[in-house]
Design a protein around this motif. Sequence first.
Motif, PDB file in Angstrom:
ATOM      1  N   ALA A   9       0.436  -1.588   0.199  1.00 56.49           N
ATOM      2  CA  ALA A   9      -0.142   0.021  -0.091  1.00 56.49           C
ATOM      3  C   ALA A   9       0.833   1.442  -0.012  1.00 56.49           C
ATOM      4  CB  ALA A   9      -1.000   0.146   1.417  1.00 56.49           C
ATOM      5  N   LEU A  10       0.097   1.995  -0.382  1.00 53.66           N
ATOM      6  CA  LEU A  10       1.086   3.804  -0.695  1.00 53.66           C
ATOM      7  C   LEU A  10       0.317   4.690  -0.899  1.00 53.66           C
ATOM      8  CD1 LEU A  10       4.362   4.323  -1.461  1.00 53.66           C
ATOM      9  CD2 LEU A  10       3.281   5.127  -3.349  1.00 53.66           C
ATOM     10  N   SER A  11       0.327   5.770  -0.044  1.00 50.48           N
ATOM     11  CA  SER A  11      -0.427   6.795  -0.367  1.00 50.48           C
ATOM     12  C   SER A  11       0.698   8.092  -0.609  1.00 50.48           C
ATOM     13  CB  SER A  11      -1.252   6.876   0.963  1.00 50.48           C
ATOM     14  OG  SER A  11      -1.375   8.855   0.731  1.00 50.48           O
ATOM     15  N   LEU A  12       0.480   9.233  -1.311  1.00 54.48           N
ATOM     16  CA  LEU A  12       1.408  10.325  -1.460  1.00 54.48           C
ATOM     17  C   LEU A  12       0.216  11.607  -1.223  1.00 54.48           C
ATOM     18  CD1 LEU A  12       4.209  11.132  -4.237  1.00 54.48           C
ATOM     19  CD2 LEU A  12       2.144  12.955  -3.757  1.00 54.48           C
ATOM     20  N   VAL A  13       0.907  12.205  -0.553  1.00 56.09           N
ATOM     21  CA  VAL A  13       0.370  13.935   0.190  1.00 56.09           C
ATOM     22  C   VAL A  13       1.029  14.363  -0.442  1.00 56.09           C
ATOM     23  CG1 VAL A  13      -0.812  14.676   1.977  1.00 56.09           C
ATOM     24  CG2 VAL A  13      -0.815  12.418   2.337  1.00 56.09           C
ATOM     25  N   LEU A  14       0.803  15.756  -1.204  1.00 55.27           N
ATOM     26  CA  LEU A  14       1.305  16.551  -1.236  1.00 55.27           C
ATOM     27  C   LEU A  14       0.851  17.809  -0.983  1.00 55.27           C
ATOM     28  CD1 LEU A  14       2.712  17.865  -5.394  1.00 55.27           C
ATOM     29  CD2 LEU A  14       0.529  18.937  -3.253  1.00 55.27           C
ATOM     30  N   ALA A  15       0.776  18.615  -0.109  1.00 56.68           N
ATOM     31  CA  ALA A  15       0.273  19.636   1.251  1.00 56.68           C
ATOM     32  C   ALA A  15       1.425  21.089  -0.013  1.00 56.68           C
ATOM     33  CB  ALA A  15       0.659  19.384   2.402  1.00 56.68           C
ATOM     34  N   VAL A  81       4.093   8.387  -5.744  1.00 60.55           N
ATOM     35  CA  VAL A  81       4.420   9.374  -6.023  1.00 60.55           C
ATOM     36  C   VAL A  81       3.773  10.020  -7.705  1.00 60.55           C
ATOM     37  CG1 VAL A  81       6.960  10.660  -6.721  1.00 60.55           C
ATOM     38  CG2 VAL A  81       6.450   8.311  -4.692  1.00 60.55           C
ATOM     39  N   LEU A  82       4.262   9.155  -8.358  1.00 63.72           N
ATOM     40  CA  LEU A  82       3.831   9.887 -10.272  1.00 63.72           C
ATOM     41  C   LEU A  82       2.392  10.654  -9.859  1.00 63.72           C
ATOM     42  CD1 LEU A  82       4.735  10.528 -12.797  1.00 63.72           C
ATOM     43  CD2 LEU A  82       4.657   8.535 -13.725  1.00 63.72           C
ATOM     44  N   CYS A  83       1.351   9.674  -9.899  1.00 60.80           N
ATOM     45  CA  CYS A  83       0.158   9.963  -9.281  1.00 60.80           C
ATOM     46  C   CYS A  83      -0.174  11.396  -8.623  1.00 60.80           C
ATOM     47  CB  CYS A  83      -0.803   8.297  -9.304  1.00 60.80           C
ATOM     48  SG  CYS A  83      -0.939   7.299 -10.439  1.00 60.80           S
ATOM     49  N   ALA A  84       0.460  11.603  -7.506  1.00 60.10           N
ATOM     50  CA  ALA A  84       0.268  12.338  -7.122  1.00 60.10           C
ATOM     51  C   ALA A  84       0.743  13.931  -7.557  1.00 60.10           C
ATOM     52  CB  ALA A  84       1.212  12.020  -5.682  1.00 60.10           C
ATOM     53  N   LEU A  85       1.863  13.756  -7.842  1.00 60.21           N
ATOM     54  CA  LEU A  85       2.565  14.504  -9.251  1.00 60.21           C
ATOM     55  C   LEU A  85       1.594  14.962 -10.041  1.00 60.21           C
ATOM     56  CD1 LEU A  85       6.646  13.649  -8.036  1.00 60.21           C
ATOM     57  CD2 LEU A  85       5.120  15.873  -6.965  1.00 60.21           C
ATOM     58  N   ALA A  86       1.515  14.036 -10.650  1.00 61.44           N
ATOM     59  CA  ALA A  86       0.555  14.652 -11.525  1.00 61.44           C
ATOM     60  C   ALA A  86      -0.761  15.020 -11.533  1.00 61.44           C
ATOM     61  CB  ALA A  86       0.109  12.933 -12.579  1.00 61.44           C
ATOM     62  N   MET A  87      -1.299  15.131 -10.648  1.00 63.68           N
ATOM     63  CA  MET A  87      -2.618  15.737 -10.091  1.00 63.68           C
ATOM     64  C   MET A  87      -2.496  16.875 -10.370  1.00 63.68           C
ATOM     65  SD  MET A  87      -4.493  13.277  -7.902  1.00 63.68           S
ATOM     66  CE  MET A  87      -4.029  13.286  -6.702  1.00 63.68           C
ATOM     67  N   THR A  88      -0.616  17.453  -8.894  1.00 65.07           N
ATOM     68  CA  THR A  88      -0.216  18.550  -8.868  1.00 65.07           C
ATOM     69  C   THR A  88       0.183  19.446 -10.275  1.00 65.07           C
ATOM     70  OG1 THR A  88       0.525  17.759  -7.242  1.00 65.07           O
ATOM     71  CG2 THR A  88       1.107  19.644  -7.360  1.00 65.07           C
ATOM     72  N   ALA A  89       0.005  18.312 -11.406  1.00 66.85           N
ATOM     73  CA  ALA A  89       0.988  19.332 -12.126  1.00 66.85           C
ATOM     74  C   ALA A  89      -0.188  19.737 -12.902  1.00 66.85           C
ATOM     75  CB  ALA A  89       1.907  18.165 -12.656  1.00 66.85           C
ATOM     76  N   ASN A  90      -1.027  19.454 -12.937  1.00 68.70           N
ATOM     77  CA  ASN A  90      -2.346  19.469 -13.494  1.00 68.70           C
ATOM     78  C   ASN A  90      -2.806  21.439 -13.077  1.00 68.70           C
ATOM     79  OD1 ASN A  90      -3.361  17.595 -15.542  1.00 68.70           O
ATOM     80  ND2 ASN A  90      -3.885  16.345 -13.759  1.00 68.70           N
TER      81      ASN A  90
END
Length: 418
Positions: A9-15, A81-90
């Motif tokens: 399991a993995l979760s990435l949190v970008l604040a 990590v890539l999923c969370a950063l991609a969401m941010t990059a949007n």
Amino acid sequence: MKKRILTGALSLVLAVSALFPLSGCGTTAQAADLMAGVKANPTSTKVDLTDDDAGAVAGFAVKLFQNSMAEENTLISPLSVLCALAMTANGAKEETLAQMEQVFGLNISELNGYLRAYLENLPSGDKYKVSVADSIWFKDDDNLTIEQSFLQTNADYYGASVYKAAFDDATLKDINDWVSENTDGMIENILDKIPDAAVMYLINALAFDAEWETIYKETQVRDGTFTTESGDTRDVEMMYCSEHQYLDDGSATGFLKYYADRKYAFVALLPNEGVTVSDYVASLTGEGLMSTLQNTQDVEVKTAIPKFESEYSIEMSDILKAMGITDAFNIDSADFTGLGQSADGNIFISRVLHKTYIAVDEKGTKAGAATVVEAAAGAAAPSDEIKTVYLDRPFVYMLIDCETNLPIFIGIAMDIGQ
């Protein structure tokens, strides 16, 4: 005997934070799900998952791993990590977006399409699954305006839930509970606090669960010794069996061990004698790794895997800066105007939190991870020779899906049995 499965399991949190936060008391309330009743728009998933885009994703995974490696057991999920950063990059624009795309190896449209198709095609069955969940949490504050198009894009490609919350102690509990629930309880308390400047969290949670194709018998599990690079020895339980997918990239030998139905596999790479794990990892490239995994040798290989369990946590801001994403973390230079605006200051990434867990035993593997992004304002020829690869000293390992060979998790075991 009850079968134990492999879980990850993995979760990435970008604040995300604002530069000049307002102080004051917020009202305690449960987060409001703003996507309730809102449908994601259909997107095309006709993507070749094994083309150049896969090579770019593999390159990102290897570089992230190289920059994350420490002098200890290390485990990351490049996918999370890539999923969370991609969401941010949007929500990024201009040079901020350009730097992120350079590190990704793809432009954001290509990456959105690839990840959407990749995630939709990850197989699940009775004995294996990969579950992925994404969410966006933003502060209930009149000074903060969020672009609806940003939320819609992340709903379309990542199925992201969107929550508006007070960012108080109740929100802290809600976020930690969400991560725990979506990592099957393996990642607890990814956040220890919500800073006053925080205005948004972008979170990816990933859980992997799979049972070995062939579960080890009791007679195949025996006492053994693991030797660290410093020469210290550890008493461990070793699991012995024969596999038939041998790996040799010239600097390391290894093997591929399948999980049920051969949809996923455990990959082990043992650096040659005289080659340290750090030197071996430094020599890796995405292209080279993919070539190694695509060119397995169909020969018998006697293997030994230690039973092990490991936890790892890291704040990735400096790692991502070293990879080339710098403006996103700069109070003055960050451009996330596609995400929204804050009257309290410019929006920038303040923290990227990553937490993982893995356990490997005779029934399978259990693994979990969490990553949080916080934003603030302000193959060789067949051979009859039997090979032997015993993981009785530091090694590199991965959990991959067998269609693309991309690593869902990648780690190093430097010490076992402490």
